[in-house]
Structures are given as C-alpha cells and as structure tokens.
Design a protein around this motif. Sequence first.
Motif, short mmCIF file in Angstrom:
data_model
loop_
_atom_site.label_atom_id
_atom_site.label_comp_id
_atom_site.label_asym_id
_atom_site.label_seq_id
_atom_site.Cartn_x
_atom_site.Cartn_y
_atom_site.Cartn_z
N LYS A 8 0.30 -1.15 0.08
CA LYS A 8 -0.13 0.36 -0.27
C LYS A 8 0.58 1.49 0.03
O LYS A 8 0.53 2.42 0.05
N GLN A 9 1.55 1.62 0.70
CA GLN A 9 2.63 2.30 0.90
C GLN A 9 3.71 2.54 -1.52
O GLN A 9 3.37 3.75 -1.17
N CYS A 10 3.42 1.91 -1.48
CA CYS A 10 4.35 1.56 -2.77
C CYS A 10 3.18 1.98 -3.90
O CYS A 10 3.58 2.66 -4.82
N LEU A 11 2.25 1.77 -3.32
CA LEU A 11 1.05 2.11 -4.24
C LEU A 11 0.69 3.82 -3.70
O LEU A 11 0.75 4.32 -5.45
N SER A 12 0.68 4.46 -3.38
CA SER A 12 0.32 5.39 -2.53
C SER A 12 1.99 6.27 -3.70
O SER A 12 1.81 7.60 -3.79
N THR A 13 3.05 5.67 -3.34
CA THR A 13 4.20 6.44 -4.09
C THR A 13 3.77 6.73 -5.31
O THR A 13 4.73 7.86 -5.80
N LEU A 14 3.24 5.67 -6.10
CA LEU A 14 3.51 5.20 -7.23
C LEU A 14 2.75 6.27 -8.32
O LEU A 14 2.00 7.11 -8.39
N ARG A 45 0.13 3.91 -14.19
CA ARG A 45 -1.19 4.34 -14.07
C ARG A 45 -1.33 2.46 -14.39
O ARG A 45 -2.30 1.70 -13.94
N ARG A 46 -0.80 1.63 -15.79
CA ARG A 46 -1.51 0.34 -15.52
C ARG A 46 -0.55 -0.38 -14.62
O ARG A 46 -1.42 -1.07 -14.01
N VAL A 47 0.69 0.51 -14.06
CA VAL A 47 1.19 -0.39 -13.15
C VAL A 47 0.38 -0.27 -11.70
O VAL A 47 0.36 -1.10 -10.74
N ILE A 48 -0.07 1.37 -11.56
CA ILE A 48 -0.87 1.09 -10.52
C ILE A 48 -2.59 0.99 -10.24
O ILE A 48 -2.42 -0.37 -9.84
N ALA A 49 -2.72 0.04 -11.63
CA ALA A 49 -3.90 -0.60 -11.76
C ALA A 49 -3.43 -2.10 -11.23
O ALA A 49 -4.41 -3.15 -10.79
N ASP A 50 -2.27 -2.74 -11.95
CA ASP A 50 -1.72 -4.15 -11.54
C ASP A 50 -1.95 -4.35 -10.14
O ASP A 50 -2.16 -4.57 -9.72
N ILE A 51 -0.92 -3.35 -9.30
CA ILE A 51 -1.11 -3.22 -7.96
C ILE A 51 -2.35 -3.00 -7.16
O ILE A 51 -2.56 -3.97 -6.04
N GLU A 52 -3.45 -2.40 -7.78
CA GLU A 52 -4.65 -2.22 -6.57
C GLU A 52 -5.32 -3.38 -7.14
O GLU A 52 -5.76 -3.97 -5.96
#
Length: 68
Positions: A8-14, A45-52
């Motif tokens: 989640k921290q990684c997601l926030s940073t991204l 944005r695609r990386v964010i979607a994958d991590i979500e």
Amino acid sequence: MTVASQVKQCLSTLKGIEATLDTFSLEAKNEETRKVFHETCLLTRRVIADIEVRTGELEREEPQYKGF
C-alpha cells in the motif's frame, strides 16, 4: 512493516509519481518531452492498476490487512 502495508505504501508512492508526471506533461514546452511524460504517466497508471488488483487479493487472502 507487513507486506500489505509495504504494498500500500508503494501504491501511494506510485500515485504521487503519476501526479508529478502528469504535471510535467502539462507544463512541458517541447512536444516530444510532453509526449514522453504522458506515455510514462500512462504506463505508471497501468502499474498502479496492477498493484491495486494485488492489494485486493492480499485483503481477500488476509482479511486482517483490510483497510491498512
């Protein structure tokens, strides 16, 4: 720090990186530079979607991490 909180921290940073890239793409004067920033923003944005998606999987597998 748990794996879920690290993800989640990684997601926030991204998301912060995405916002910065979007700002750069809007402010760039050179068209080629603008295009590079925009394409990088779209990739982020695609990386964010994958991590979500992965975050959702973590929360389903380990309910104690939900909402962290």
